[in-house]
Design an enzyme around this catalytic site. Structure first.
Site, mmCIF file in Angstrom:
data_model
loop_
_atom_site.group_PDB
_atom_site.id
_atom_site.type_symbol
_atom_site.label_atom_id
_atom_site.label_comp_id
_atom_site.label_asym_id
_atom_site.label_seq_id
_atom_site.Cartn_x
_atom_site.Cartn_y
_atom_site.Cartn_z
ATOM 1 N N LEU A 37 -9.153 49.485 25.301
ATOM 2 C CA LEU A 37 -9.855 48.369 25.770
ATOM 3 C C LEU A 37 -11.303 49.498 26.482
ATOM 4 O O LEU A 37 -11.141 50.264 27.314
ATOM 5 C CB LEU A 37 -9.480 47.988 26.877
ATOM 6 C CG LEU A 37 -8.144 47.021 26.099
ATOM 7 C CD1 LEU A 37 -7.260 46.347 27.057
ATOM 8 C CD2 LEU A 37 -8.464 46.255 25.214
ATOM 9 N N HIS A 38 -12.268 48.677 26.427
ATOM 10 C CA HIS A 38 -14.123 49.131 26.372
ATOM 11 C C HIS A 38 -14.050 47.980 27.740
ATOM 12 O O HIS A 38 -13.988 46.898 27.717
ATOM 13 C CB HIS A 38 -14.995 49.628 25.691
ATOM 14 C CG HIS A 38 -14.831 49.189 25.016
ATOM 15 N ND1 HIS A 38 -15.897 48.022 24.937
ATOM 16 C CD2 HIS A 38 -14.835 49.523 23.645
ATOM 17 C CE1 HIS A 38 -15.598 47.219 23.768
ATOM 18 N NE2 HIS A 38 -15.063 48.501 23.101
ATOM 19 N N HIS A 41 -14.792 44.717 25.827
ATOM 20 C CA HIS A 41 -13.586 43.799 25.602
ATOM 21 C C HIS A 41 -13.640 43.163 27.062
ATOM 22 O O HIS A 41 -13.358 42.280 27.295
ATOM 23 C CB HIS A 41 -12.198 45.055 25.647
ATOM 24 C CG HIS A 41 -11.956 45.280 24.041
ATOM 25 N ND1 HIS A 41 -11.701 46.342 23.867
ATOM 26 C CD2 HIS A 41 -11.825 45.185 23.092
ATOM 27 C CE1 HIS A 41 -11.534 46.909 22.702
ATOM 28 N NE2 HIS A 41 -12.033 46.728 22.502
ATOM 29 N N LYS A 153 -20.807 41.360 18.401
ATOM 30 C CA LYS A 153 -20.451 42.550 18.049
ATOM 31 C C LYS A 153 -19.846 43.227 16.172
ATOM 32 O O LYS A 153 -20.510 43.685 14.761
ATOM 33 C CB LYS A 153 -20.106 44.172 18.574
ATOM 34 C CG LYS A 153 -20.965 45.735 17.799
ATOM 35 C CD LYS A 153 -20.019 46.678 18.847
ATOM 36 C CE LYS A 153 -19.058 47.561 18.758
ATOM 37 N NZ LYS A 153 -17.999 47.978 17.479
ATOM 38 N N ASP A 154 -18.249 42.017 16.185
ATOM 39 C CA ASP A 154 -18.429 42.505 14.822
ATOM 40 C C ASP A 154 -18.573 41.167 14.993
ATOM 41 O O ASP A 154 -17.910 40.070 14.675
ATOM 42 C CB ASP A 154 -16.675 42.056 15.262
ATOM 43 C CG ASP A 154 -16.458 43.915 15.611
ATOM 44 O OD1 ASP A 154 -16.660 45.048 14.650
ATOM 45 O OD2 ASP A 154 -16.267 44.309 16.668
ATOM 46 N N MET A 188 -21.276 49.010 23.327
ATOM 47 C CA MET A 188 -19.573 49.601 23.554
ATOM 48 C C MET A 188 -18.713 49.250 22.031
ATOM 49 O O MET A 188 -18.396 48.530 21.459
ATOM 50 C CB MET A 188 -19.081 48.861 24.508
ATOM 51 C CG MET A 188 -19.711 49.125 25.547
ATOM 52 S SD MET A 188 -18.509 50.306 26.916
ATOM 53 C CE MET A 188 -19.974 49.950 28.524
ATOM 54 N N ARG A 191 -14.668 53.030 18.754
ATOM 55 C CA ARG A 191 -14.269 54.685 17.498
ATOM 56 C C ARG A 191 -15.864 55.012 18.813
ATOM 57 O O ARG A 191 -16.208 56.406 18.277
ATOM 58 C CB ARG A 191 -15.601 54.258 16.627
ATOM 59 C CG ARG A 191 -13.871 53.492 15.515
ATOM 60 C CD ARG A 191 -15.189 52.963 14.268
ATOM 61 N NE ARG A 191 -13.570 52.653 13.734
ATOM 62 C CZ ARG A 191 -13.119 51.201 13.661
ATOM 63 N NH1 ARG A 191 -13.396 50.531 14.029
ATOM 64 N NH2 ARG A 191 -11.965 51.192 12.559
HETATM 65 O O1 PAF Z 1 -12.300 42.518 16.526
HETATM 66 C C1 PAF Z 1 -10.636 43.462 16.648
HETATM 67 O O2 PAF Z 1 -10.409 43.929 17.511
HETATM 68 C C2 PAF Z 1 -10.296 43.089 15.420
HETATM 69 O O3 PAF Z 1 -10.368 42.900 14.724
HETATM 70 C C3 PAF Z 1 -9.259 41.876 15.766
HETATM 71 C C4 PAF Z 1 -10.267 40.609 15.816
HETATM 72 C C5 PAF Z 1 -8.288 42.324 16.847
HETATM 73 C C6 PAF Z 1 -8.437 42.053 14.891
HETATM 74 O O4 PAF Z 1 -7.292 42.817 14.331
#
Ligand code: PAF
Length: 285
Positions: A37-38, A41, A153-154, A188, A191
């Protein structure tokens, strides 16, 4: 004084706990994570805690969504620090199943959101989004949240999950929250810890590419080819950086645009050595 969260490691116990919370009339907020976690999160935890009565965080490095074995084995695992961070940010419950519990022998079901996952990261990471959709559905079924919060970000992941929730009639509200950046602009990411000091410096080319395009949009440019070229030039200026993709797509359908006539997002993936970084920025003409 922070209280230690209660930890569950199997779906049966977690589901019973969630059912109990619901019986008490509590609104369950949920942040799914893979740990490490950063601040990004933690901003999701803070937001979710404010908008629910009980915060559940899942910590599970999901093997199904990794397309490279070295990426899975090298994924940072920081359990103690994650627990402390969750406690410090109001999480009452942690759900941390093992791969064997999530995918026992004989497991064979996958969820696929077909169109939204074709381009962008989906093109270069076959199976990745099926793995994400599958685990998120399993987590939703177990945690039964009223609200689930994801980072933007995703971006493609967020849009895919929103689509899955609509398509499968899931009774959960999904919210996307803004990208959290380092002071110099780097998004952030768990990786980022893989980057050498030199690569960390070079990684700024992603943010420079996005802000260059954004400033052109503010100056009135609408021609996507020109915006992409300007952004690609910023990445190309950093010799070791390898561009995997850079696209300008519709914010909802994620279809590529030629002209910026509606809300769009520029998204890119760049390799620095063995580390793959992604970033994006919404472009609102
Ligand atoms: O974004 C993430 O960290 C992952 O893809 C998730 C949503 C926890 C699913 O594993």
């Amino acid at each position: 004084m922070t209280k230690d969260p209660v930890v569950f490691d199997n779906p049966r116990a977690m589901r019973a706990h969630a059912a109990d919370l619901r019986r008490q009339g509590l609104r369950i907020g949920f942040v799914p994570t893979m740990g490490a976690l950063h601040q990004g999160h933690l901003s999701l935890l803070d937001y979710t805690r404010e908008h629910c009565d009980h915060l559940v965080v899942s910590i599970f490095v999901n093997p199904l969504q990794f397309d490279r074995e070295d990426d899975l084995s090298g994924y940072p695992r920081t359990w103690e620090a994650d627990l402390a961070a969750c406690a410090g940010h109001g999480a009452e419950t942690i759900y941390a199943p093992t791969p064997a519990v999530m995918y026992p022998e004989g497991y064979q079901t996958k969820v696929s959101v077909t169109e939204l996952t074709r381009g962008l990261c989906g093109a270069g990471r076959p199976g990745h989004f099926d793995g994400v959709a599958t685990v998120v559905l399993k987590l939703f079924n177990t945690v039964s949240p009223h609200l689930a919060v994801f980072g933007r970000k995703d971006y493609q992941q967020l849009r895919m999950i929103q689509r899955m929730v609509i398509d499968l009639d899931l009774p959960v509200e999904v919210k996307g929250r803004p990208i959290v950046r380092e002071p110099d602009g780097l998004a952030m990411s768990s990786r980022n810890t893989h980057l050498s000091p030199q690569e960390r410096e070079q990684a700024l080319c992603l943010y420079r590419a996005l802000t260059r395009a954004e400033s052109l949009v503010r100056q009135g440019r609408r021609d996507v080819a020109a915006l992409k070229q300007a952004a690609q030039d910023e990445v190309a200026a950093v010799a070791p950086a390898r561009l995997e993709y850079l696209e300008v797509v519709d914010q909802h359908s994620l279809e590529p645009l030629a002209v910026l006539h509606r809300p769009a997002v520029m998204a890119l993936a760049v390799w620095l050595g063995q580390t793959r970084l992604i970033d994006n920025m919404e472009l609102n003409p």
